[in-house]
Design a protein around this motif. Sequence first.
Motif, short mmCIF file in Angstrom:
data_model
loop_
_atom_site.label_atom_id
_atom_site.label_comp_id
_atom_site.label_asym_id
_atom_site.label_seq_id
_atom_site.Cartn_x
_atom_site.Cartn_y
_atom_site.Cartn_z
N PRO A 67 0.79 -1.23 0.00
CA PRO A 67 0.00 0.00 0.00
C PRO A 67 0.82 1.29 0.00
CG PRO A 67 0.14 -0.87 2.22
CD PRO A 67 0.91 -1.82 1.34
N CYS A 68 2.14 1.19 0.01
CA CYS A 68 2.99 2.38 0.11
C CYS A 68 2.65 3.40 -0.97
CB CYS A 68 4.45 1.97 0.00
SG CYS A 68 5.63 3.34 0.07
N TYR A 69 2.58 4.67 -0.58
CA TYR A 69 2.27 5.74 -1.53
C TYR A 69 3.44 6.05 -2.46
CZ TYR A 69 -1.87 7.01 1.25
OH TYR A 69 -3.09 7.01 1.89
N HIS A 70 4.65 5.70 -2.07
CA HIS A 70 5.84 6.22 -2.75
C HIS A 70 6.63 5.19 -3.54
CE1 HIS A 70 5.13 8.40 1.11
NE2 HIS A 70 5.15 9.42 0.29
N THR A 71 6.36 3.91 -3.34
CA THR A 71 7.21 2.87 -3.93
C THR A 71 6.38 1.71 -4.46
OG1 THR A 71 7.47 1.69 -1.82
CG2 THR A 71 9.11 3.40 -2.34
N GLU A 72 7.05 0.84 -5.19
CA GLU A 72 6.46 -0.42 -5.63
C GLU A 72 7.28 -1.57 -5.04
OE1 GLU A 72 6.70 -0.20 -9.86
OE2 GLU A 72 4.90 1.06 -10.05
N LEU A 73 6.59 -2.56 -4.53
CA LEU A 73 7.23 -3.76 -4.01
C LEU A 73 7.04 -4.88 -5.02
CD1 LEU A 73 8.55 -5.43 -1.67
CD2 LEU A 73 6.22 -5.85 -0.86
N GLU A 74 8.12 -5.56 -5.35
CA GLU A 74 8.05 -6.70 -6.25
C GLU A 74 8.66 -7.92 -5.56
OE1 GLU A 74 8.75 -5.69 -10.48
OE2 GLU A 74 9.26 -3.71 -9.70
N THR A 75 8.31 -9.08 -6.02
CA THR A 75 8.84 -10.31 -5.45
C THR A 75 9.54 -11.12 -6.54
OG1 THR A 75 6.77 -11.54 -5.84
CG2 THR A 75 7.01 -10.41 -3.72
N PHE A 76 10.52 -11.90 -6.12
CA PHE A 76 11.24 -12.79 -7.04
C PHE A 76 11.84 -13.93 -6.25
CE2 PHE A 76 14.55 -10.08 -5.48
CZ PHE A 76 15.74 -10.77 -5.56
N ASP A 77 12.24 -14.96 -6.97
CA ASP A 77 12.82 -16.15 -6.35
C ASP A 77 14.33 -15.96 -6.24
OD1 ASP A 77 12.34 -19.25 -5.74
OD2 ASP A 77 14.21 -19.03 -6.84
N SER A 79 17.32 -18.14 -4.96
CA SER A 79 17.81 -19.44 -4.48
C SER A 79 16.72 -20.23 -3.75
CB SER A 79 19.04 -19.27 -3.58
OG SER A 79 20.11 -18.72 -4.30
N GLY A 80 15.55 -20.24 -4.35
CA GLY A 80 14.46 -21.04 -3.81
C GLY A 80 13.62 -20.35 -2.76
N GLN A 81 13.93 -19.09 -2.44
CA GLN A 81 13.16 -18.36 -1.45
C GLN A 81 12.51 -17.15 -2.09
OE1 GLN A 81 15.30 -17.14 2.04
NE2 GLN A 81 13.55 -16.15 2.98
N GLN A 82 11.23 -16.94 -1.81
CA GLN A 82 10.53 -15.77 -2.32
C GLN A 82 10.88 -14.57 -1.47
OE1 GLN A 82 8.99 -16.23 -5.05
NE2 GLN A 82 7.60 -14.54 -5.42
N VAL A 83 11.45 -13.54 -2.09
CA VAL A 83 11.84 -12.33 -1.36
C VAL A 83 11.19 -11.12 -2.01
CG1 VAL A 83 14.05 -13.35 -0.67
CG2 VAL A 83 13.93 -11.93 -2.72
N GLY A 84 11.10 -10.05 -1.24
CA GLY A 84 10.58 -8.79 -1.76
C GLY A 84 11.71 -7.83 -2.07
N ILE A 85 11.47 -6.92 -2.98
CA ILE A 85 12.50 -5.93 -3.33
C ILE A 85 11.82 -4.60 -3.68
CG2 ILE A 85 12.59 -6.64 -5.77
CD1 ILE A 85 15.65 -6.03 -5.62
N VAL A 86 12.43 -3.51 -3.19
CA VAL A 86 11.94 -2.16 -3.48
C VAL A 86 13.11 -1.38 -4.08
CG1 VAL A 86 10.88 -0.06 -2.58
CG2 VAL A 86 10.34 -2.27 -1.53
N GLY A 87 12.90 -0.82 -5.25
CA GLY A 87 13.97 -0.11 -5.94
C GLY A 87 13.94 1.38 -5.72
#
Length: 263
Positions: A67-77, A79-87
């Motif tokens: 829900p952040c007003y200022h950023t986008e959160l994306e997810t990717f795999d 090494s077998g773990q789903q993680v989030g990333i904000v650029g």
Amino acid sequence: MPIPPILDNKHTSMPSVFAPTALLREARRQKGLDTLEVPSVCILDPDGDLVRQLRQNRLAKPFSGWPCYHTELETFDLSGQQVGIVGRVVGASFAVLVAEELFASGCELLVSLTSAGQIVPAGQPPYFVVINRSLRDEGTSYHYAPPSEFAEADATLVQKAAMALAQSGLHGVVGASWTTDAPFRETAQAIEAARTKGILAVEMEAAALYAFARAAGVQVLCLAHVTDTMGQAGDDFEKGEADGTRDALAALAVIIAGVHATP
């Protein structure tokens, strides 16, 4: 000396009236979003290179519940773990704003990886620094911790990350950074002062993130990808293949796995 006005009325031990949970609640209401927990491990990518490469290779997907007003959160795999990333979370105040929101949304470990300028050489760039403490030359940390020269990392996180990086074969060291709010005011005098303190790199987020982590009791680890000598050479700012993203993702994978490993 009188207390500088910027340090007055900070009251770092007192709770804040405005909490990230309140902002996130209202953002979800306005955007019609369900309350979803973010991945337990998230990454801040101030440069945006990792996010850009992941998107180009169709490896990242948007996290629709962010829900952040200022950023986008994306997810990717990773090494077998789903993680989030904000650029493109550049600078101390922005990094901590997003960190507050991530931990209020279910994050349990936050790793920040930013490019940095070389102060005391630890080899030929590019290489990685696991930041164990950071000189507080920004404003945000003083809202979370009383004045001190450095903001300290969690020693256990640093030790585990350093061991994992060493075993990976990637070029990495442990050391201090200088967090500045003003990258274009890195004067010769300021650089020399940092050098006398044994500081390896200059960046823009670590001191604030570490002060926040201590105050909030959460896990944050900051990494510097030393890629330049502040524009003092004609081929500066070269990160390596694919803007250094291959090595950066490899470093993140082994470090996150190492931090999660049992003692």
